[in-house]
Write a protein that holds these residues in place. Structure first.
Motif, PDB file in Angstrom:
ATOM      1  N   GLN B  48      75.277  87.864  11.110  1.00 44.57           N
ATOM      2  CA  GLN B  48      75.143  86.817  10.085  1.00 44.57           C
ATOM      3  C   GLN B  48      74.127  87.210   9.019  1.00 44.57           C
ATOM      4  OE1 GLN B  48      74.869  83.434  13.239  1.00 44.57           O
ATOM      5  NE2 GLN B  48      75.286  82.457  11.269  1.00 44.57           N
ATOM      6  N   VAL B  49      72.989  87.740   9.442  1.00 43.04           N
ATOM      7  CA  VAL B  49      71.948  88.105   8.475  1.00 43.04           C
ATOM      8  C   VAL B  49      72.373  89.339   7.664  1.00 43.04           C
ATOM      9  CG1 VAL B  49      69.539  88.848   8.249  1.00 43.04           C
ATOM     10  CG2 VAL B  49      70.121  86.999   9.805  1.00 43.04           C
ATOM     11  N   PHE B  50      73.111  90.239   8.310  1.00 47.08           N
ATOM     12  CA  PHE B  50      73.628  91.417   7.590  1.00 47.08           C
ATOM     13  C   PHE B  50      74.819  91.060   6.707  1.00 47.08           C
ATOM     14  CE2 PHE B  50      72.095  95.746   8.917  1.00 47.08           C
ATOM     15  CZ  PHE B  50      71.038  95.344   9.704  1.00 47.08           C
ATOM     16  N   ARG B  51      75.349  89.845   6.840  1.00 51.05           N
ATOM     17  CA  ARG B  51      76.525  89.422   6.077  1.00 51.05           C
ATOM     18  C   ARG B  51      77.690  90.390   6.303  1.00 51.05           C
ATOM     19  NH1 ARG B  51      77.280  84.857   4.632  1.00 51.05           N
ATOM     20  NH2 ARG B  51      78.106  85.279   2.541  1.00 51.05           N
ATOM     21  N   THR B  52      77.960  90.636   7.587  1.00 55.65           N
ATOM     22  CA  THR B  52      79.056  91.544   7.926  1.00 55.65           C
ATOM     23  C   THR B  52      79.771  91.063   9.178  1.00 55.65           C
ATOM     24  OG1 THR B  52      79.681  93.841   8.401  1.00 55.65           O
ATOM     25  CG2 THR B  52      77.603  93.079   9.345  1.00 55.65           C
ATOM     26  N   GLU B  53      81.031  91.424   9.279  1.00 51.78           N
ATOM     27  CA  GLU B  53      81.807  91.186  10.502  1.00 51.78           C
ATOM     28  C   GLU B  53      81.709  92.375  11.444  1.00 51.78           C
ATOM     29  OE1 GLU B  53      83.762  88.386  11.142  1.00 51.78           O
ATOM     30  OE2 GLU B  53      82.826  87.546   9.329  1.00 51.78           O
ATOM     31  N   ASN B  54      81.164  93.481  10.947  1.00 51.71           N
ATOM     32  CA  ASN B  54      81.098  94.700  11.761  1.00 51.71           C
ATOM     33  C   ASN B  54      79.911  94.644  12.725  1.00 51.71           C
ATOM     34  OD1 ASN B  54      83.320  96.092  10.519  1.00 51.71           O
ATOM     35  ND2 ASN B  54      82.014  96.325   8.717  1.00 51.71           N
ATOM     36  N   GLU B  55      80.004  95.472  13.738  1.00 56.36           N
ATOM     37  CA  GLU B  55      78.914  95.571  14.703  1.00 56.36           C
ATOM     38  C   GLU B  55      77.665  96.121  14.015  1.00 56.36           C
ATOM     39  OE1 GLU B  55      79.285  94.526  17.840  1.00 56.36           O
ATOM     40  OE2 GLU B  55      77.279  95.068  18.507  1.00 56.36           O
ATOM     41  N   VAL B  56      76.516  95.527  14.336  1.00 53.26           N
ATOM     42  CA  VAL B  56      75.233  96.046  13.867  1.00 53.26           C
ATOM     43  C   VAL B  56      74.598  96.785  15.049  1.00 53.26           C
ATOM     44  CG1 VAL B  56      72.979  95.488  12.898  1.00 53.26           C
ATOM     45  CG2 VAL B  56      74.987  94.120  12.257  1.00 53.26           C
ATOM     46  N   LEU B  57      74.497  98.091  14.931  1.00 52.68           N
ATOM     47  CA  LEU B  57      73.966  98.901  16.027  1.00 52.68           C
ATOM     48  C   LEU B  57      72.447  98.759  16.083  1.00 52.68           C
ATOM     49  CD1 LEU B  57      76.154 102.071  15.431  1.00 52.68           C
ATOM     50  CD2 LEU B  57      76.601 100.133  16.961  1.00 52.68           C
ATOM     51  N   VAL B  58      71.924  98.661  17.287  1.00 53.39           N
ATOM     52  CA  VAL B  58      70.490  98.425  17.499  1.00 53.39           C
ATOM     53  C   VAL B  58      69.870  99.669  18.127  1.00 53.39           C
ATOM     54  CG1 VAL B  58      68.799  96.991  18.720  1.00 53.39           C
ATOM     55  CG2 VAL B  58      70.904  95.954  17.809  1.00 53.39           C
ATOM     56  N   PHE B  59      68.855 100.205  17.474  1.00 54.91           N
ATOM     57  CA  PHE B  59      68.131 101.364  18.011  1.00 54.91           C
ATOM     58  C   PHE B  59      66.676 101.006  18.273  1.00 54.91           C
ATOM     59  CE2 PHE B  59      71.679 103.157  15.675  1.00 54.91           C
ATOM     60  CZ  PHE B  59      72.194 104.034  16.624  1.00 54.91           C
TER      61      PHE B  59
END
Lengths: 383, 383
Positions: B48-59
């Motif tokens: 939601q914060v990235f404004r994307t439907e794609n996966e946000v990878l966490v490192f």
């Protein structure tokens, strides 16, 4: 579901309340004098716990990241590297070195075995590899290898030794300088009783000479840049400042207790755990001796699924333990006794396991485990 | 030295007390159902914060680590890559891509300039590079580039856009999917108002196709493995679990405030800071318009050393601000207004700066800055 939680995994481990409180202090800026003062102290304490005079490089990463830093700073594409595996993590380092295009010489033992120094000596001589990747405590099996003799075998062959001490450093003796270990890698979330997010690598002078020749590309993991920054109490990139503040408190506690006392406590906890499991009539998977001071691996009685046992322990009793890997995933469960753990954490886990196994229809001896564990612990610490 | 501390740097930023409290909760095991439930929520909130439907990878890493993950997952040795710099961080990405053996096509602007979409279009056409590295908010100068138009230029050339949004995401609008940004990289310690130690990369479908062709070696940074793990609410390696729990709380707060309100607050804080600096008679280094919502760069009066000013602010008043880089290290200081910052943090910084500059013999207008800042803020938020 019960509210109170008991964490008995071989990492992440429980963290002392003072360390959690330090973690929650207001955030420091990583270039500020406030942070630099903490970091100077942390660096000095890390050297004491690592038993080395060399700089201990600090990475904001998990232990795997710090191990990757060793591969990319010490090796060149196509270069031979001996990678010794006696479980899940040794196999991970074999795959990692292969992913970076190294010519991986694999020396692989069955899970539960310990690597033999003569095999390492022969493999290095036969291959001419100048770097050896070793595992101290194989977290998947509970086997702690004889790093002193393995490193001596590397020395004989003129090879740089890189030791995964992720679940061992601070739990069992590791004399980095005295044993001549070139690179020791560990993480914050095991015996250093700090939340995950930091990982470390100590680097010997001999290893630094190898770094100059190694050509694998590196930027985030660049040791040379990291050392230059640390000498002025900084890091090249924004580090996990809050976790470093917490680590500094945990290291202070470890050094105040004293490393010999810390190691004795881990031996005593291992004895307690094994005595309890045996009293219940369970079969041990990890070695039944004092080398198994990091974790105790136990097999479920025939017909009892270890995964089901673990989920029930967590859901019904709030007790989190670790599962098995590979071939023994259905039978193996592992109780970690590193970090901020005392004997009553062990008896809590044993009590919950006994109750749950009985409810699952296993034939276990009732009421014997906790007393046996306390007895084993008391007789150890009294000595 | 004063006990109370005020952190006004463009990262690490102050963290809300609820986030610090979450950070200090008992440690969770990264494979436990307790952690997986938190991580599922965090993943959804990140999208939601990235404004994307794609996966946000966490490192578990700093922002530089997540940016390195983009380089090694998208590129091959010797491959052309356009790397656009308009300050310190753009130059870092040029050096990083070169360290990995890429053929770096440099498009470099003077510090303080903003990159021009036509230049990007031409550079991509001339070089044939299939990947472009861009900086959204250049933290060294306060310039926020027009990512929407820069990305459109990349699209025209069929190039994958990689945007360093480390100090911008959550502070100023960044419409990842609507603008077609392929890869957005950020860190936890900026506008996401969480301690440092986590970094993120969102990856578009088009970028995933490029990943399959890219041959730079990767293991810790391997996106494919990270995505597969995240789809079952895990990570490949032990993540900074406590920091993820804290981040989850911070994201909840950001989404409760609402992104439009969050962005408006940052604009208002920038106006307040600029109005205060101008009222004092100081010269701005960052742009004097609402694009400068992340930080305000200010030059000291002639003859006043910015390093000395910063140290005095910290030692005498407990106020930590950021310094200059490169050519302007002696004159530039930077006030960050991202994260958990309100207008009274800005007036505190301005008041301390005014007092300290006067004591250092600078001719500054006294008593005007705080009132001007509050006035600018009140008239903005009232609108």
């Amino acid at each position: 579901m019960p509210r109170k939680r008991y964490l008995l995994t071989p990492g992440p481990t429980p963290v002392p309340p003072e360390v959690l409180a330090a973690l929650g202090e207001p955030v420091l800026h990583h270039r500020s004098p406030d942070f630099k003062a903490v970091f100077a102290e942390t660096r000095a304490r890390l050297r004491q716990v690592f038993r080395t005079e060399n700089e201990v490089l600090v990475f904001s990463a998990s232990g795997t990241g710090a191990f990757e830093s060793a591969v990319v700073n010490l090796l060149s594409p196509g270069e031979k590297v001996l990678a010794v595996s006696h479980g899940n993590f040794g196999t991970r380092w074999q795959k990692m070195a292969a992913a970076f295009g190294c010519d991986v010489v694999e020396l692989t033992y069955a899970w539960g075995e310990a690597p033999r120094p003569d095999d390492v000596r022969r493999a290095l001589a036969a291959s001419g590899a100048l770097v050896a990747l070793l595992v101290h405590s194989e977290t998947s099996t509970g086997v702690v290898s004889d790093v002193e003799r393995l490193v001596a075998a590397c020395d004989d062959a003129g090879a740089i030794s890189v030791v995964d001490a992720i679940s061992s450093l601070g739990a069992v003796p590791l004399e980095t300088d005295a044993w001549g270990v070139d690179v020791v890698v560990t993480g914050s979330q095991k015996a250093l009783m700090t939340p995950p997010g930091l990982a470390f690598a100590s680097v010997s002078e001999r290893a630094w000479a190898k770094v100059e020749q190694a050509t694998l590309p590196r930027f985030y993991w660049d040791w040379t840049r990291a050392r230059a920054n640390q000498e002025r109490n900084e890091t090249p990139f924004t580090p996990a400042t809050s976790t470093i503040v917490a680590l500094n408190t945990a290291l202070e506690q470890i050094l105040a207790e004293g490393l010999p006392a810390v190691f004795a406590r881990h031996v005593a906890l291992g004895r307690a755990c094994r005595a309890g499991a045996r009293a219940m009539g369970l079969e041990l998977y990890s070695p039944d001796d004092d080398s198994a001071a990091v974790l105790t691996g136990i097999l479920t009685p025939e017909g009892i699924d270890a995964v089901e046992l673990r989920l029930a322990l967590r859901d019904r009793h709030g007790v989190t333990i670790a599962g098995g890997h590979g071939d023994v995933v259905d039978r193996l469960f592992r109780i970690g006794h590193i970090g901020y753990v005392d004997v009553f954490d062990i008896t809590t886990a044993l009590g919950a396991i006994e109750l749950q196994l009985a409810e699952m229809g296993a034939s276990v001896e009732r009421g014997a485990a906790v007393a046996a564990a306390l007895e084993a612990y008391a007789s150890t610490v009294a000595v």
